[in-house]
Every structure is written in C-alpha cells, then in structure tokens.
Design an enzyme around this catalytic site. Structure first.
Site, mmCIF file in Angstrom:
data_model
loop_
_atom_site.group_PDB
_atom_site.id
_atom_site.type_symbol
_atom_site.label_atom_id
_atom_site.label_comp_id
_atom_site.label_asym_id
_atom_site.label_seq_id
_atom_site.Cartn_x
_atom_site.Cartn_y
_atom_site.Cartn_z
ATOM 1 N N LYS A 46 43.710 42.683 35.051
ATOM 2 C CA LYS A 46 44.091 41.650 35.551
ATOM 3 C C LYS A 46 45.879 41.789 36.247
ATOM 4 O O LYS A 46 46.643 42.607 35.475
ATOM 5 C CB LYS A 46 44.466 40.448 34.404
ATOM 6 C CG LYS A 46 44.695 39.355 35.116
ATOM 7 C CD LYS A 46 44.984 38.192 33.889
ATOM 8 C CE LYS A 46 45.261 36.793 34.535
ATOM 9 N NZ LYS A 46 45.144 35.689 33.574
ATOM 10 N N SER A 51 47.682 32.707 36.803
ATOM 11 C CA SER A 51 48.362 33.748 36.511
ATOM 12 C C SER A 51 48.251 35.099 37.064
ATOM 13 O O SER A 51 48.996 36.097 36.810
ATOM 14 C CB SER A 51 48.516 34.019 34.846
ATOM 15 O OG SER A 51 47.092 34.385 34.365
ATOM 16 N N GLY A 52 46.970 35.063 37.675
ATOM 17 C CA GLY A 52 46.707 36.569 38.432
ATOM 18 C C GLY A 52 45.158 36.607 38.684
ATOM 19 O O GLY A 52 44.470 35.633 38.588
ATOM 20 N N VAL A 102 41.673 38.885 38.462
ATOM 21 C CA VAL A 102 41.115 39.759 37.468
ATOM 22 C C VAL A 102 39.948 41.013 38.544
ATOM 23 O O VAL A 102 39.440 40.086 39.323
ATOM 24 C CB VAL A 102 40.382 39.251 36.459
ATOM 25 C CG1 VAL A 102 39.784 40.258 35.660
ATOM 26 C CG2 VAL A 102 41.469 38.352 35.715
ATOM 27 N N ASP A 133 46.149 27.268 28.300
ATOM 28 C CA ASP A 133 45.276 27.180 29.619
ATOM 29 C C ASP A 133 43.921 27.302 28.673
ATOM 30 O O ASP A 133 42.947 28.234 29.267
ATOM 31 C CB ASP A 133 45.407 28.136 30.309
ATOM 32 C CG ASP A 133 44.727 28.073 31.819
ATOM 33 O OD1 ASP A 133 44.359 26.789 31.941
ATOM 34 O OD2 ASP A 133 44.912 28.580 32.566
ATOM 35 N N GLY A 141 37.533 37.609 39.014
ATOM 36 C CA GLY A 141 38.052 36.484 38.483
ATOM 37 C C GLY A 141 39.359 36.124 39.193
ATOM 38 O O GLY A 141 40.013 36.905 39.445
ATOM 39 N N ARG A 142 39.605 34.880 39.181
ATOM 40 C CA ARG A 142 40.937 34.390 39.672
ATOM 41 C C ARG A 142 41.667 33.200 38.923
ATOM 42 O O ARG A 142 40.877 32.160 38.461
ATOM 43 C CB ARG A 142 40.836 34.111 40.905
ATOM 44 C CG ARG A 142 42.163 33.863 41.852
ATOM 45 C CD ARG A 142 41.772 33.457 43.280
ATOM 46 N NE ARG A 142 41.637 34.621 43.884
ATOM 47 C CZ ARG A 142 42.589 35.531 44.596
ATOM 48 N NH1 ARG A 142 43.639 34.926 44.753
ATOM 49 N NH2 ARG A 142 41.965 36.466 45.165
ATOM 50 N N GLY A 143 42.881 33.232 38.508
ATOM 51 C CA GLY A 143 43.576 32.167 37.903
ATOM 52 C C GLY A 143 45.065 31.929 38.074
ATOM 53 O O GLY A 143 45.368 32.609 39.280
#
Length: 820
Positions: free
Chosen positions: A539, A522-523, A525, A631, A518-520
């Site tokens: 994360k 804030s960082g 995962v 978010d 995962g990617r967002g």
C-alpha cells in the site's frame, strides 16, 4: 554541604513509586529483597506480578505469576529465573547493577542467576501487560526479556524459537526442571521429547510417522511458534490448533505439564480455575516415560491413567512413578528362563533385532540365547501373511490396550516360577509424608576491615548522594518519555517478521507499481512479489506529509498487533516522502468483491461476521494500545484462501493509550459515506462505538446484498413507494412481520439461494441492528458482539472442553530446604 541535598534526595525517594509495596519498574542501583514479600513488580494492567515466590522452607525463586489467586488460594507461576537453584529467605535479592546487569544473589553472597547484560545507558526493569519481564534502556532498546528464556509455559504473543524450549516441572509442587521438553528440532519440526534419567525419545508427533504424513513441513527456516490472544496457535512447520473457546477475552497459557502433555488453558474467571481447551495427547499412556521402565500403563477415560509393574518386578520409588519398577530377581546369562505372556501389550522401541517370517519357538529361542534380551513381541503381519519377531533390549513405554492384537512375552528366571502366578502390582504412590530436599550452601564469610570500610563509605558519601540524586532526577524526567509498550516492538518485529524495506525494493517488487488491486482514501494498493518470492499487497500511502517519527510510532503499533482476523503486516518503507506498508496478499480479495457471489454460503457469511467481530474486539480491547479503525467497510475486510476474514487498513486511523480514550479528538472526519456513524456528523466524542456502528452496517449489507450508499424502495402506509436507508428498511421489515417469521426471508440476499440457517441469520441481523443504533450508548462493544454471536453454541462449547486428568500424587508436598 551534603545535608540539604541529602534531604532533597530522601524527599524524592519518598515521593517515587518505589516507596509503595508494588512497583511498576526498577532502575539502576535498585533491588528487590526476598525479605519484603509484598515488594513486587506488577504489570500496568495488574494481571501479572513478579518477585520472590516461596518454593519450600526458607527457599525462594524469582518468578512471574498471575496476580489473581485461584479458588484454592494458589497462584499460577508462568516463569522462574532460578527454578533449579532456590535462594535463601534471608538477604537474597534481585539487583539491577549500574553496569546494566541483573543479578540474583543467594544470601547476599552467591550469584545464582544473571542476565549478563552491559550498557552505559540508563535502564529500567519493567513487567509488561503481556507477562514479559523486560530490561530496556530509556531509549527503548531491549537488553533482556523473560520471553526469550521460558520455563514450562508459553504466554500469548510469546514466541517459541529455535533458541528456546519449554521444560516441564518435576511435579505439581516441585518447580525444578522435569523430564519433558517442547522445542523445534533440527529438522524444523516442533516436537515433544522425554529426556529421562537413563534414556530419551521423541513421542509427539507420532515417531513412527513421517512429518509430512501428519501435515507438518520440514521445509522452513523461520523456526518459530506463537500463541495469539484469541487462542489460535501456529508453528512454522504448519502445525495449527485452536482453543475450544476460541476468541478474545479469556486469559490463556500453553504449558508442558508434569505428565508430559501439552495443554492449552483458559481461565474461568467466575470459578477462578483453569480449564483445558486443547491438549496434544488424548491418551496419556502414549506419553513416553509416564510409568517408568518395566511397567505397563493402562488408561480409562473415567478412571484416568494407571501404572502396574510387570510380573516379577516391584516399584523402585514409592513416591515417584518415573523411576518405574525393578526386578525381584537377578537373571544370570546361562540360567534357564521362562516366558510370561502379556496379551494386548506393547513396549515401544528398544528392539534388539527384527526377524520376519518366524515361528513362536524360533522367536523364543532367539531371545533365550541372547543375554541382553528382556522379552519379545510376536506379531502377525496381515499384509505378508506371516509372523514377525521383535526381541527387546529394554522394557520401556509399556502400554496395554484391548485394541492391540499384539502379544508380549517377558523373560524371567524359571527358579521363581511359583511367584509369577500373582497378579501384577499396581502403582500406589505413598503421599502420606512430605518430601523435603535439603539444599546445603557453603557461604564463605568475607573478611573485611571495619575501619577501611567506614572510611570508604564516608569518602564516597557526598559524591554518591549527588550521583544518586542525578540518577533519580533523570529518571523522573525521562521515565514518561517512552511508553512501556514501545520497547516491545523490537521483539514483535522478530516474532512476526516485520521488516524495513527500501523504496527501490518495493518499486521492483511491484514492477514499478503497475498492478493495482485496490484503492482507498489513504492510498493505493498494488500486488507485488518480494525477494523471497512471497506475494504481497503493498500500500502506497497518500499522506506523504506525515512526519517520519509519527509514521514510525504508528507503524510500531501495527507491528505489535497479532490476531488471526487481522491482516498480517510484513513490513514498511519510509524514505523521504514515501510511506508504504507491506501486507500479506489475500487470494479471494475483499468482502466487497464477494458479497453478491454464491461462493459465500450462509455458513461462510456467519464465520465472516464472527471473525470480523473478533478482529475488531482485539483492536479495541486486547492489543497493547487501543486502535480505532474508523473505516470499517467491505473493502477493508479481506478473505483468505479459506474465506476467513482479516480486517485490513487499520492502525493508521487513530491510536489511543487506554487511559485517554475518553478524551479522543480528530482533526477531520474519517470513514466512508454510508458506513459512518452519526457521531461524526454531530461532532460527538469519537470512541470505539464508531467502529461498532460501521460493523453493523457492513453485516446488514452482507446479508441483504444491498449497499448502504444507495436507497431501498419500500411501500409506505398509503401504498406508495418511499426511499429508505438500509438500516431503517431492515428494522422496519423486522417490526412489521414480528411473530410470523417471514421477515428474514424478505431481506435475505439472493446469493444464498434460499439455503440458510434461519436462526443464525436472524441472530446476526438482530446483532447488526443493535450495532447500528443511532445512540452510541446503546451499541454493544465488539467483545459483546462476539459473545452474542457465540451464544447459540454455548451447549456445544461446554461439551468441547477436554477433561484434564493428571494422575499424580496431588497431596504430596515437595519442598526445598535452604539452610540459613
């Protein structure tokens, strides 16, 4: 020289919170007196109070109780320090000593209870919003807490561990230790035990079954059980149950009641009464010791529990059923005996011997020849096709049920044969008189020389005033430095397994951060496997410039959050510029990956909507600090193996103290395009309503299968095509077709294949549109969203409550009497 400074100290005392009748905390050298009943500690949210609680004539226990009285004027006690040794109503006090120890003294002479703590630091005793009474240093180190020594009640977020147990009260009005205990046994299984006057036994889970036959596991080493605020209970042996009114909002408690049953209660605020929302035993006659020895228990759903003495026996104590029955006769070993038949009756356990393939006469003979035999059970074994004989050494836990095919035969002297034709005696408790138990105290008078005492006080006077003044000033300066809730982080780290990892450990767990899941904003995962073989989501935060103190403060808040619909955080790492969080791994990934999947039928989608709402409501209103997610989007709603939702990526967005949320401010806009509330664009004060808006958009996306970041093509009034945002498109569809019932069919996603509950889906869409209103003042709170989604189940909900029948002598008033 002492006078001016003494005036300053007195002024500080008068201006401090200790001068009021209710206190938020007490510090070293201060006391609570039994002679000042209104002088109590109270939690910041005013839900809990702590002080001296009357338990009889001139008898008091130091306790914690719910501040709100019930409909009958009584209060619900959840903890007691000295339940088995009440103190005198004169000169007794609870004192925080300068050594860091807390003592409870009876009549200022006899110490009956103490925390046995020592420290050189400044300390304070404080009652938290959770009902936990905590002694901690001003630096936040917990020295002692009531959560670690429960009495008969477990509060939400209070752990039951291998070192603690719940013990029932003796009766409804006698708070002293009773006969029933709930604890995690040596085989790692949570059990209920009857520990009676003469014998003890386990009765829950069913003792004749192995733990794994009931879904329990003995293969765990954590040995912990916790009730969360939403009403979900989970133990490390895989025991799980939930309140009938599952969800945030009601005050709850789990109590081992005086009748030996565990019950989960929720407070009905309107009726000011506790309602049972779960209980361990539906039939109270299966609880051991409930009617005492030599008696038979019968249960009727309408009439409750009834106890009867066996023929030839009489009640032993007219006011207490636990003593059971005693014989009218004295059966000698060689005396001729007869056997009285009791059909549909079983006495659990206490078998002298077991004899397979026996005739009735041979079984009767074996009991007659054994002086210790009190009777026998003669039972047909359908599997093997013959009769079984069980001879009994004691007649305990007698239970009559028409469903039993077994027959019990009781051994009685033949000389009293004529008296056995009388019907068995039913227990009738004598509640006409008050029971008072005197507690005699031998207080020794201390011989003191008055002259020496005066000189000692005079010599210490000025120096003592200066020391006291220094402590008071220090307290005024430092009492606000640490929030009252930060100190609870240490307990919650133990309760949730919150761990500090090294960067090297997490690098190894993720194979050098090679498996990205995962990617967002804030960082990123990564998937990893910890040293204890747990699969985790790790994360790696991009905000590496965040200071260590700020990061740890926010991480400590995450560690205190505990809800079934929030992702469980296992630990963190802070080394240099590295900031990482370790979460539980979700098998089915995010909602974003499953929106168009036909694995999510309408039932699962509705449960996802409800669970997500519960998780956000907890963040906004129930946890120790308000947390705005900022978010909310499908990528941050993860699904476990049962497709139950867990909100993720919370806690590092924005934290608020409850009193300051109206003055919120952000250094930058947060969130994801398409899900962000207009409050951000128009530079409005940011409140929990930004999460409500995002939630509404996510729900519409989940139902329609359409992304809010794209455009929806719709027919305009002139027959042409126009582009609309998702919210506007759904709202227009609903208004255009109001009355013909077809609008829900036009917007529903193809993943549900046309199979859905139209009423529930329509309810969910209406709630989602209300959440996605432009004006934040018209949006509901997340707790209101939960309430609206559950509204359609109100009828079933009311029926799901379990009736609470405690067959006791409720009018019997038990009191201690302490001599003055």
């Amino acid at each position: 020289m002492c006078a001016p400074f003494l005036f300053i100290v007195v002024s500080l005392l008068l201006s401090s919170p200790f001068s009021s009748s209710t206190l938020l905390r007490i510090t070293k050298g201060l006391s609570l007196s039994v002679e000042k009943p209104n002088n109590v500690l109270i939690s910041a949210n005013r839900v809990f109070s702590s002080g001296f609680y009357p338990v009889g004539k001139n008898a008091y226990c130091f306790a914690i109780w719910y501040s709100q009285s019930l409909d009958d004027g009584s209060y619900t006690v959840v903890w007691m320090a000295n339940r088995d040794q009440p103190v005198n109503g004169r000169r007794s006090k609870l004192s925080v000593l300068k050594t860091g120890n807390i003592i409870l003294t009876d009549a200022d002479r006899l110490i009956v209870w103490a925390t046995e703590t020592t420290t050189t630091s400044l300390v304070q005793l404080e009652l938290y919003d959770t009902g936990n009474l905590v002694l901690h240093t001003l630096e936040g180190k917990i020295l002692w807490q009531s959560f670690n020594s429960p009495t008969d009640t477990l509060l939400p977020l209070q752990p039951l561990t291998k070192n603690t147990m719940l013990v029932s009260s003796r009766s409804q009005s006698n708070y002293s230790s009773g006969f029933y205990k709930l604890y995690i046994d040596g085989d790692n299984v949570l059990r209920l035990q009857f520990d009676g006057l003469e014998i003890s036994s386990f009765y829950w889970p069913n003792p004749w079954l192995q733990p794994w036959e009931l879904g329990r596991s003995t293969y765990n080493n954590s040995r912990i059980a916790v009730l969360d605020p939403s009403g979900h209970f989970k133990s490390s042996d895989n025991l799980k149950f939930s309140a009938a009114d599952l969800g945030t909002g009601p005050k709850r408690r789990l109590t081992v009641d005086v009748d030996g049953n565990i019950r989960l209660y929720s407070l009905n605020e309107k009726l000011r009464a506790w309602v049972v929302t779960w209980q361990a035993k539906s039939n109270p006659c299966t609880i051991h010791g409930i009617c005492g020895p030599n008696s038979v228990c019968t249960y009727h759903r309408k009439g409750g529990r009834r106890c009867n003495c066996i023929l030839g026996f009489k009640m032993k104590n007219q006011r207490d059923w636990s003593y059971g029955c005693e014989p009218y006769f004295n059966l000698l070993c060689n005396e001729e005996a007869v056997f009285i038949k009791l059909p549909h009756v079983d006495f659990y356990g206490q078998d002298l011997a077991y004899f397979p393939n026996q005739t009735f006469e041979r079984c009767k003979e074996k009991c007659s020849q054994n002086c210790n035999c009190k009777g026998f059970q003669f039972k047909y074994d359908r599997t093997n096709g013959y009769y079984l004989c069980y001879t009994k050494a004691l007649l305990l836990d007698g239970y009559r049920s028409e469903g039993f095919e077994e027959t019990m035969y009781i051994k009685l002297p033949k000389s009293n044969l004529s008296s056995y034709d009388k019907p068995s005696q039913e227990f009738r408790l004598d509640c006409s008189q008050q029971v008072t138990t005197p507690l005699y105290r031998n207080y020794k008078q201390q011989q003191e020389n008055s002259t020496v005492k005066f000189m000692l006080w005079f010599a210490c006077g000025c120096g003592g005033v200066e020391i006291i003044g220094f402590l008071l000033v220090s307290y005024v300066l430092y009492r606000n430095r640490q929030g009252s809730h930060a100190t609870e982080n240490g307990y919650l780290q133990v309760g949730t397994g919150f761990t500090k990892f090294t960067y090297a450990e997490l690098k190894q767990a993720t194979s050098n951060f090679s498996i990205e899941i995962g990617r967002g904003g804030s960082g990123v995962v990564y998937k990893g496997t910890l040293s204890d073989n747990r699969v985790a989501a790790i994360k790696r935060l991009t905000e590496a410039n965040q200071g260590e103190e700020e990061f740890l403060a926010e991480v400590s808040t995450i560690g205190r959050l505990n809800h079934m619909n929030l992702i469980e955080t296992w630990g963190y790492c802070v080394e240099g510029k590295h900031r990482l969080l370790v979460y539980e791994y979700m098998e089915h990934g995010s909602l974003a990956e499953n929106i168009t999947s036909n694995m999510l039928d309408w039932k699962k989608r509705f449960e996802i909507a409800l669970g997500t709402a519960k998780g956000l409501a907890y963040l906004h209103e129930e946890c120790l600090e308000w947390v705005l997610h900022c978010d909310v989007k499908p990528q941050n709603i993860l699904l476990d193996s049962n497709y139950q939702p867990k909100v993720a990526d919370f806690g590092l967005s924005k934290l608020f103290n409850r009193g300051s949320i109206g003055n919120s401010s952000f250094s930058r806009i947060r969130g994801t395009r398409g899900y962000m509330a207009p409050d951000w664009v128009f530079n409005l004060p940011i409140t929990s309503k930004v999460d409500v808006y995002s939630y509404g958009v996510v729900m519409l996306e989940m139902i329609t299968g359409r992304s809010p970041t794209g455009t929806v093509h719709a027919m305009d009034d002139n027959g042409g095509m126009e582009q609309r945002r998702l919210v506007t498109w759904v709202r227009k569809k609903m208004h255009e077709t109001t009355g013909n019932g077809s609008w829900i069919e036009e917007i529903i996603g193809t993943a549900m294949d046309g199979e859905y509950d139209k009423n529930k889906m329509e309810l969910l869409v209406r709630v989602a549109l209300q959440c996605a209103e432009e004006d934040k003042n018209t949006r509901p709170t997340m707790s209101k969203v939960v309430e609206m989604l559950l509204d359609h189940e109100n009828d079933e909900f009311e029926k799901s409550f379990i009736p609470c029948i405690i067959d006791a002598c409720d009018s019997l008033k038990f009191e201690y009497l302490v001599e003055e």
